[in-house]
Write an enzyme that holds these catalytic residues in place. Sequence first.
Site, mmCIF file in Angstrom:
data_model
loop_
_atom_site.group_PDB
_atom_site.id
_atom_site.type_symbol
_atom_site.label_atom_id
_atom_site.label_comp_id
_atom_site.label_asym_id
_atom_site.label_seq_id
_atom_site.Cartn_x
_atom_site.Cartn_y
_atom_site.Cartn_z
ATOM 1 N N ARG A 118 -14.160 -37.645 34.509
ATOM 2 C CA ARG A 118 -14.579 -36.262 35.142
ATOM 3 C C ARG A 118 -15.794 -35.950 34.881
ATOM 4 O O ARG A 118 -16.546 -35.015 35.675
ATOM 5 C CB ARG A 118 -13.470 -35.055 35.056
ATOM 6 C CG ARG A 118 -11.971 -35.460 35.353
ATOM 7 C CD ARG A 118 -11.037 -34.397 34.952
ATOM 8 N NE ARG A 118 -9.608 -34.729 35.445
ATOM 9 C CZ ARG A 118 -8.849 -35.558 34.817
ATOM 10 N NH1 ARG A 118 -9.102 -36.080 33.729
ATOM 11 N NH2 ARG A 118 -7.597 -35.721 35.281
ATOM 12 N N GLN B 288 -6.644 -39.043 23.957
ATOM 13 C CA GLN B 288 -6.248 -39.522 25.163
ATOM 14 C C GLN B 288 -6.743 -40.707 25.869
ATOM 15 O O GLN B 288 -6.599 -41.290 26.793
ATOM 16 C CB GLN B 288 -6.879 -38.043 26.200
ATOM 17 C CG GLN B 288 -6.282 -36.883 25.815
ATOM 18 C CD GLN B 288 -6.994 -35.640 26.489
ATOM 19 O OE1 GLN B 288 -8.249 -35.499 26.139
ATOM 20 N NE2 GLN B 288 -6.450 -35.334 27.595
ATOM 21 N N ASP C 248 -8.365 -47.125 24.499
ATOM 22 C CA ASP C 248 -9.460 -48.196 24.214
ATOM 23 C C ASP C 248 -9.075 -48.601 22.833
ATOM 24 O O ASP C 248 -9.708 -49.927 22.519
ATOM 25 C CB ASP C 248 -10.808 -47.982 24.525
ATOM 26 C CG ASP C 248 -11.402 -46.436 23.624
ATOM 27 O OD1 ASP C 248 -10.769 -46.329 22.515
ATOM 28 O OD2 ASP C 248 -11.930 -45.655 24.458
ATOM 29 N N HIS D 33 -1.989 -41.149 25.702
ATOM 30 C CA HIS D 33 -1.773 -41.876 26.757
ATOM 31 C C HIS D 33 -1.467 -43.339 27.054
ATOM 32 O O HIS D 33 -1.846 -44.125 27.670
ATOM 33 C CB HIS D 33 -2.978 -41.510 27.598
ATOM 34 C CG HIS D 33 -3.034 -40.167 27.888
ATOM 35 N ND1 HIS D 33 -4.319 -39.165 28.469
ATOM 36 C CD2 HIS D 33 -2.397 -38.835 28.122
ATOM 37 C CE1 HIS D 33 -3.949 -38.066 28.776
ATOM 38 N NE2 HIS D 33 -2.709 -37.739 28.597
ATOM 39 N N CYS E 45 7.360 -59.902 34.536
ATOM 40 C CA CYS E 45 7.777 -60.103 33.286
ATOM 41 C C CYS E 45 8.374 -61.478 32.877
ATOM 42 O O CYS E 45 9.220 -61.855 33.899
ATOM 43 C CB CYS E 45 8.851 -58.804 32.777
ATOM 44 S SG CYS E 45 9.736 -59.111 31.203
ATOM 45 N N CYS F 231 12.461 -60.900 32.360
ATOM 46 C CA CYS F 231 13.305 -60.430 33.352
ATOM 47 C C CYS F 231 12.792 -60.381 34.977
ATOM 48 O O CYS F 231 13.593 -60.298 35.824
ATOM 49 C CB CYS F 231 14.087 -58.983 32.924
ATOM 50 S SG CYS F 231 12.924 -57.699 33.452
#
Length: 256
Positions: free
Chosen positions: A37, A104, A107, A124, A156, A159
């Site tokens: 932002r 948040q 990395d 996050h 995946c 599954c």
Amino acid sequence: MATPTLADVAGWLSEAEHVTVLTGAGISTESGIPDFRGPQGVWTTNPGAAALFDIDTYLADADVRRQVWQLRRSHPAWTAEPNAAHRALADLSRAGRLDAVITQNIDGLHQRAGTEPDRVIEVHGTIHWVVCLSCGLRTRTPEVLERLAEESDPPCLACGGIQKADTISFGQRLRPEVLEAAVDAAERAEVFVAVGTSLTVQPVAGLCELAAENGARLVIVNAQPTPYDALAAAAFTEPIGQVVPELAAKVLAATR
């Protein structure tokens, strides 16, 4: 009343038994990872990019997933190195001056800088793992990225379900156990330091208010104004790579 200085804040941290730090994208920009932002942020320069991070869009549109996988492959986190601010927080952590680093960011740079993994709360998620949205299988991201040469939307292997980076997208709830750990760290903090975050994303931004309500001094280090500046005991707009290492050096010098 005089405006608190960095030396004042260092004194608060030196005297406190419980210190919690919250970090956002701004702490990693000096490592070459753009924020979202800020003036040159990902969503500021390309507003349409935000749609790629919506979970419903991701699940419904294979073309979106293909775009996201290509973005993951070229993400700057793969080549980024921890910067002076990451290393300074790691120094404080190793010295026992931090209870937790709530981040948040996805990395992994706090851990690479040397902050103990059990003190890092990744609210996050992380780019370093991929999760199947059907069976929950977690796979290291490089193993999935290697498949992109043959499969543009790799399913995946267990599954056949849809996979995504083990990060929180718009429309996904934070993991309850991770949020609980962050809340606990905020509630027990005597000093709560928010670094490089716009403090606009809830519920994480609300940890500032929670900490203050429980008696913590709130310190904000961010280039731009935040909604919580009026609640802060001290706020600094100077570069994070300058403020955080200087603050850490003063704390460590005072506690030796």
